[in-house]
Structure formats: structure tokens, C-alpha cells
Design a protein around this motif. Sequence first.
Motif, PDB file in Angstrom:
ATOM      1  N   LYS A  43       2.611   3.043   3.035  1.00  0.00           N
ATOM      2  CA  LYS A  43       1.815   3.572   4.134  1.00  0.00           C
ATOM      3  C   LYS A  43       0.918   2.472   4.697  1.00  0.00           C
ATOM      4  CE  LYS A  43      -0.924   7.620   5.137  1.00  0.00           C
ATOM      5  NZ  LYS A  43      -1.405   8.887   4.621  1.00  0.00           N
ATOM      6  N   ASP A  44       0.738   2.472   6.021  1.00  0.00           N
ATOM      7  CA  ASP A  44      -0.166   1.528   6.672  1.00  0.00           C
ATOM      8  C   ASP A  44      -1.584   2.081   6.605  1.00  0.00           C
ATOM      9  OD1 ASP A  44       2.006  -0.022   7.326  1.00  0.00           O
ATOM     10  OD2 ASP A  44       2.146   0.703   9.381  1.00  0.00           O
ATOM     11  N   LEU A  45      -2.472   1.349   5.943  1.00  0.00           N
ATOM     12  CA  LEU A  45      -3.878   1.731   5.848  1.00  0.00           C
ATOM     13  C   LEU A  45      -4.736   0.475   5.958  1.00  0.00           C
ATOM     14  CD1 LEU A  45      -3.726   4.226   2.820  1.00  0.00           C
ATOM     15  CD2 LEU A  45      -4.086   4.818   5.218  1.00  0.00           C
ATOM     16  N   PRO A  46      -5.945   0.605   6.523  1.00  0.00           N
ATOM     17  CA  PRO A  46      -6.842  -0.545   6.566  1.00  0.00           C
ATOM     18  C   PRO A  46      -7.342  -0.880   5.155  1.00  0.00           C
ATOM     19  CG  PRO A  46      -7.970   1.416   7.330  1.00  0.00           C
ATOM     20  CD  PRO A  46      -6.540   1.798   7.101  1.00  0.00           C
ATOM     21  N   ILE A  77       0.851  -1.193   0.000  1.00  0.00           N
ATOM     22  CA  ILE A  77       0.000   0.000   0.000  1.00  0.00           C
ATOM     23  C   ILE A  77       0.882   1.237   0.000  1.00  0.00           C
ATOM     24  CG2 ILE A  77      -1.777   1.289   1.223  1.00  0.00           C
ATOM     25  CD1 ILE A  77      -2.792  -1.329   2.373  1.00  0.00           C
ATOM     26  N   ARG A  78       0.546   2.161  -0.889  1.00  0.00           N
ATOM     27  CA  ARG A  78       1.251   3.442  -0.979  1.00  0.00           C
ATOM     28  C   ARG A  78       0.258   4.570  -0.824  1.00  0.00           C
ATOM     29  NH1 ARG A  78       6.414   2.759  -2.354  1.00  0.00           N
ATOM     30  NH2 ARG A  78       7.005   0.824  -3.351  1.00  0.00           N
ATOM     31  N   GLY A  79       0.706   5.653  -0.189  1.00  0.00           N
ATOM     32  CA  GLY A  79      -0.125   6.840   0.002  1.00  0.00           C
ATOM     33  C   GLY A  79      -0.030   7.778  -1.192  1.00  0.00           C
ATOM     34  N   GLN A  80      -0.626   8.953  -1.067  1.00  0.00           N
ATOM     35  CA  GLN A  80      -0.634   9.952  -2.139  1.00  0.00           C
ATOM     36  C   GLN A  80       0.766  10.351  -2.581  1.00  0.00           C
ATOM     37  OE1 GLN A  80      -2.924  13.204  -0.583  1.00  0.00           O
ATOM     38  NE2 GLN A  80      -4.807  12.454  -1.504  1.00  0.00           N
ATOM     39  N   ASP A  81       1.698  10.383  -1.634  1.00  0.00           N
ATOM     40  CA  ASP A  81       3.061  10.808  -1.970  1.00  0.00           C
ATOM     41  C   ASP A  81       3.907   9.685  -2.567  1.00  0.00           C
ATOM     42  OD1 ASP A  81       3.407   9.202   0.238  1.00  0.00           O
ATOM     43  OD2 ASP A  81       4.416  10.737   1.456  1.00  0.00           O
ATOM     44  N   GLY A  82       3.323   8.498  -2.717  1.00  0.00           N
ATOM     45  CA  GLY A  82       4.043   7.369  -3.299  1.00  0.00           C
ATOM     46  C   GLY A  82       4.810   6.538  -2.295  1.00  0.00           C
ATOM     47  N   ALA A  83       4.890   6.992  -1.053  1.00  0.00           N
ATOM     48  CA  ALA A  83       5.599   6.245  -0.011  1.00  0.00           C
ATOM     49  C   ALA A  83       4.699   5.137   0.546  1.00  0.00           C
ATOM     50  CB  ALA A  83       6.027   7.177   1.114  1.00  0.00           C
TER      51      ALA A  83
END
Length: 132
Positions: A123-126, A115-121
Motif C-alpha cells: 500500500k502507498d502511505l506517507p 509498506i503493507r496495509g492491514q490486509d497485508g497487501a
Amino acid sequence: MFSSPVRVIGMAAAAAALAVGFSSSAQAVPDTMDAPYAQAAARIHADGTIRASKGIDTVTHPRTGVYCVSFTKNLNLPQTAPQATVESDDFGVITVITTPYGWCNNEQGTLSLLIRGQDGARKDLPFTLAIP
């Protein structure tokens, strides 16, 4: 306070039974998802714990944004079409890998999710996962 040893033993037995009842009910039951047409399905917290599932054996979370899912039955993962969705107001993109992957110890039969966040890094998300 107690007038006989029989009462003390009876009270101890009742307390032990009550304690056993509490400890067994505190255990989470992972197969709790209603997904009649899925071979396996799950709702996973950002920390990798299982919220609800069907057919999921384990979920490990070896590093930020990486989840490794194993199943209770042998699935031919490369022949499946897994569906995964971030379950959060936060934007995220999930990559699902159906073949052995290094961060999941190259385990056969383990699905890897990144999983990646908006910034491409990473990220832990459900997220939710279903394998029809």
C-alpha cells in the motif's frame, strides 16, 4: 502604445526577469529537514515525492508500496539502523531493506522500503525515515 523601442526592450527585460524569479522560486529545495543528529532523514508523500529531507538524493516509487531511497553521501547501509514510521491514520507496516533489492534494481547504496496495509497487501502511505 509605446513611443520608443527602448521602452519596449526595457519592458521585455523586466518581464523576463520577473518570469525567471518565479520559475526559480517554484523549484522545491529537498534539503529542508532539521535533523542535526541524523546522517539522513526524510518525510515522504505516499506518491514518493519528498516533503522534507536531509542527505537524500532521490526517492523512486517503482510500484505500489515500494520506495527506493538513495543518499547524497555514501552510507554503509548494512551497518546502519534505519528507522521508518508510517505517517498516516491508516495502519501500515514498513519493512526496511539495507542490502540491494530487486524492485530497486539491486542498486548498492539504495535503501528499499516496503509498506503493507492491514490486509497485508502492499500500500502507498506517507512515511518518515531517519538514519542516525
